[in-house]
Design an enzyme around this catalytic site. Sequence first.
Site, short mmCIF file in Angstrom:
data_model
loop_
_atom_site.label_atom_id
_atom_site.label_comp_id
_atom_site.label_asym_id
_atom_site.label_seq_id
_atom_site.Cartn_x
_atom_site.Cartn_y
_atom_site.Cartn_z
N TYR A 117 0.83 -1.21 0.00
CA TYR A 117 0.00 0.00 0.00
C TYR A 117 0.87 1.26 0.00
O TYR A 117 0.76 2.11 -0.89
CB TYR A 117 -0.93 -0.06 1.22
CG TYR A 117 -1.60 1.25 1.59
CD1 TYR A 117 -2.56 1.82 0.75
CD2 TYR A 117 -1.30 1.90 2.79
CE1 TYR A 117 -3.18 3.02 1.11
CE2 TYR A 117 -1.93 3.08 3.15
CZ TYR A 117 -2.86 3.64 2.29
OH TYR A 117 -3.47 4.82 2.64
N LYS A 176 1.41 3.88 -3.12
CA LYS A 176 0.99 5.28 -2.93
C LYS A 176 2.19 6.21 -3.18
O LYS A 176 2.05 7.28 -3.76
CB LYS A 176 0.45 5.50 -1.50
CG LYS A 176 -0.88 4.86 -1.20
CD LYS A 176 -2.08 5.48 -1.88
CE LYS A 176 -2.60 6.73 -1.22
NZ LYS A 176 -3.91 7.15 -1.79
N1 LIG Z 1 -8.18 5.51 6.40
C1 LIG Z 1 -6.98 5.89 6.82
O1 LIG Z 1 -6.60 5.70 7.98
C2 LIG Z 1 -6.08 6.62 5.85
C3 LIG Z 1 -4.87 7.15 6.35
C4 LIG Z 1 -4.04 7.85 5.50
C5 LIG Z 1 -4.41 8.03 4.18
N2 LIG Z 1 -5.58 7.50 3.71
C6 LIG Z 1 -5.93 7.73 2.30
O2 LIG Z 1 -7.22 8.32 2.27
C7 LIG Z 1 -7.92 7.89 1.12
C8 LIG Z 1 -9.27 7.33 1.54
O3 LIG Z 1 -9.09 6.26 2.42
P1 LIG Z 1 -10.36 5.51 3.01
O4 LIG Z 1 -9.95 5.00 4.33
O5 LIG Z 1 -11.56 6.34 2.87
O6 LIG Z 1 -10.46 4.28 1.99
P2 LIG Z 1 -11.65 3.29 1.73
O7 LIG Z 1 -12.71 3.42 2.76
O8 LIG Z 1 -11.02 1.96 1.52
O9 LIG Z 1 -12.26 3.80 0.35
C9 LIG Z 1 -11.58 3.69 -0.85
C10 LIG Z 1 -12.45 4.27 -1.94
O10 LIG Z 1 -11.74 4.20 -3.18
C11 LIG Z 1 -12.58 3.62 -4.15
N3 LIG Z 1 -11.79 2.95 -5.18
C12 LIG Z 1 -10.90 1.95 -5.02
N4 LIG Z 1 -10.39 1.61 -6.21
C13 LIG Z 1 -10.97 2.42 -7.12
C14 LIG Z 1 -10.87 2.55 -8.54
N5 LIG Z 1 -10.04 1.76 -9.24
N6 LIG Z 1 -11.61 3.49 -9.17
C15 LIG Z 1 -12.45 4.28 -8.46
N7 LIG Z 1 -12.62 4.19 -7.13
C16 LIG Z 1 -11.88 3.27 -6.48
C17 LIG Z 1 -13.43 2.65 -3.38
O11 LIG Z 1 -14.56 2.31 -4.17
P3 LIG Z 1 -15.36 0.92 -4.05
O12 LIG Z 1 -16.45 1.17 -3.05
O13 LIG Z 1 -15.85 0.69 -5.41
O14 LIG Z 1 -14.38 -0.13 -3.59
C18 LIG Z 1 -13.76 3.51 -2.17
O15 LIG Z 1 -14.76 4.43 -2.50
C19 LIG Z 1 -7.02 6.90 0.42
O16 LIG Z 1 -6.37 7.55 -0.64
C20 LIG Z 1 -6.02 6.48 1.47
O17 LIG Z 1 -4.79 6.13 0.89
C21 LIG Z 1 -6.42 6.80 4.52
#
Ligand SMILES: NC(=O)c1ccc[n+]([C@@H]2O[C@H](COP(=O)([O-])OP(=O)(O)OC[C@H]3O[C@@H](n4cnc5c(N)ncnc54)[C@H](OP(=O)(O)O)[C@@H]3O)[C@@H](O)[C@H]2O)c1
Length: 499
Positions: free
Chosen positions: A241, A245
């Site tokens: 991951y 990224k």
């Molecule tokens: N959560 C954390 O603690 C955290 C920390 C640091 C950074 N981040 C970053 O924050 C962002 C959001 O994280 P999150 O926790 O909200 O993630 P999440 O709940 O896993 O959601 C990921 C989203 O991306 C969509 N997605 C995945 N592959 C895709 C594709 N090929 N085309 C279009 N949409 C796609 C998923 O859609 P589907 O519903 O279709 O799967 C979902 O809507 C990410 O970029 C992550 O790297 C998160």
Amino acid sequence: MAFQMELACILQSLEHKSILVTGSTGFLAKIFVEKLLRVQPHMKRLFLLIRATNDETARQRLQNDVMEKEVFRILREKHGKDFYSFIWDKVTPVAGDIACENLGIEEKSMKEEMWREINVIVNVAATTNFDERYDVSLITNTMGAKHVLEFAKKCVKLEILLHVSTAYVSGEKAGLILEKPFNMGETLNGIMRLDIEAEMKLANERLRELRDNGASRKAETIAMKELGIQRARFFGWPNTYAFTKAMGEMLLGQLRENVPLVIMRPTIISTTYREPFPGWIEGTRTFDVFIMNYGKGKLRCVPIDRRMILDVIPGDMVVNAMMVSMVAHSNQPSLFIYQIGSSVRNPLCISMLIDSAYHYFSKNPCITNDGKPIRVSTLTIFNTMASFRRYMTLRYKIPLKGLGLANVVFFQHFNRLYRDSSRKYNFINRLMGLYEHFFFFKGRFDDFNSEKFRAAMKDDGMVDGMFCFDPKCIDWEEYLMKIHIPGVVKYLLESKLVK
Ligand SMILES: NC(=O)c1ccc[n+]([C@@H]2O[C@H](COP(=O)([O-])OP(=O)(O)OC[C@H]3O[C@@H](n4cnc5c(N)ncnc54)[C@H](OP(=O)(O)O)[C@@H]3O)[C@@H](O)[C@H]2O)c1
């Protein structure tokens, strides 16, 4: 401050704007979309890119997987029976996929309309699975970022592209980790030059080889996951991951030309602190896996340095930082990086989390399906990974060998026990391997750039207001006991059967 004027008019800046958001079916973008619709109902249009077979199924997903979620409760109450007429007036769901060129949007007229109209693009979509298949992670987190940038370049009115990355792109570094951009091909161990095209080729060739050899779907997935971890570790990253990224950031930096770009690197995102209401969370991630398993009585020991600082930041603070930065940097043809976390300004020590979890679940135990409270005991802590591995060998591996032998001799009887124990042993080992860098992490994420914003907001009197993202205002003990752990229990644990 150069951006002080913009801070005073964040809301006005978003008025009559058309915004594209990816990843809105996920945790963070839901908070972002909700806030946008709540605080600026007069934006022009909100395009939400959703993975679906067509726009109609995208619309259904938007309704079921986004708008019907509890995080939209306040907005639903605000609009009452007119909620959906408000939503369909503002929001356009678009079927697409960031893994494809032109974001996989098929309809020509829709693409052209978006290129004509869009002012702001917020790319939140990603695969957040640490242990994802290498091909999937590359095409989403690395090439996906590139596809979004290429799409942004075609938007004639584009003012800003905001890309959400992660603070952990910097790997396992110790000390103060700066908000620095990556150079193309840079690695964390400095031993080899990283070539993204060669990595794509490697993943594709491995996949072809597996398919030519008739590997089952399961064997293919295992092999592709393994390849991801191998390549990540080869170049110094702890998991697939963070590695993919980081490569996404490299492509954005290299190919940006003069596109105004903000890269937002949140640390570990936790339950909402204040908005739309405290304690909302979705999807189990990082330290919540441990809180949940502890509450369920399944986690009794953990390898961790009790003095370790866990960098956590509530989801609504991340969203506030996203909104402030996308407005402040509109039309500035540069790259800005923001690390959004708490470890420098208001560090949370892991021992406080461990103690809070113990006190919380002692007072509010989880209940099994047959109505019995689950008692938690204090966690056994292993100060090093080596001592934890020794324990695992004595507790599981050696008894497993015995069971394996018994399985051969009296196979009917011991088969299931052997299988279950072996699965448990492998699961714990893999889980601990993936999270190892978190348990002994010695880095702190500098947030100098975010602090400049906060200073400007202070002058504007907005620091405690609608766009607050100052971790200093968090009382961690209170947050853990009254907001975060109850939120994890309500939204993550209670939705699953406790066995
Ligand atoms: N959560 C954390 O603690 C955290 C920390 C640091 C950074 N981040 C970053 O924050 C962002 C959001 O994280 P999150 O926790 O909200 O993630 P999440 O709940 O896993 O959601 C990921 C989203 O991306 C969509 N997605 C995945 N592959 C895709 C594709 N090929 N085309 C279009 N949409 C796609 C998923 O859609 P589907 O519903 O279709 O799967 C979902 O809507 C990410 O970029 C992550 O790297 C998160």
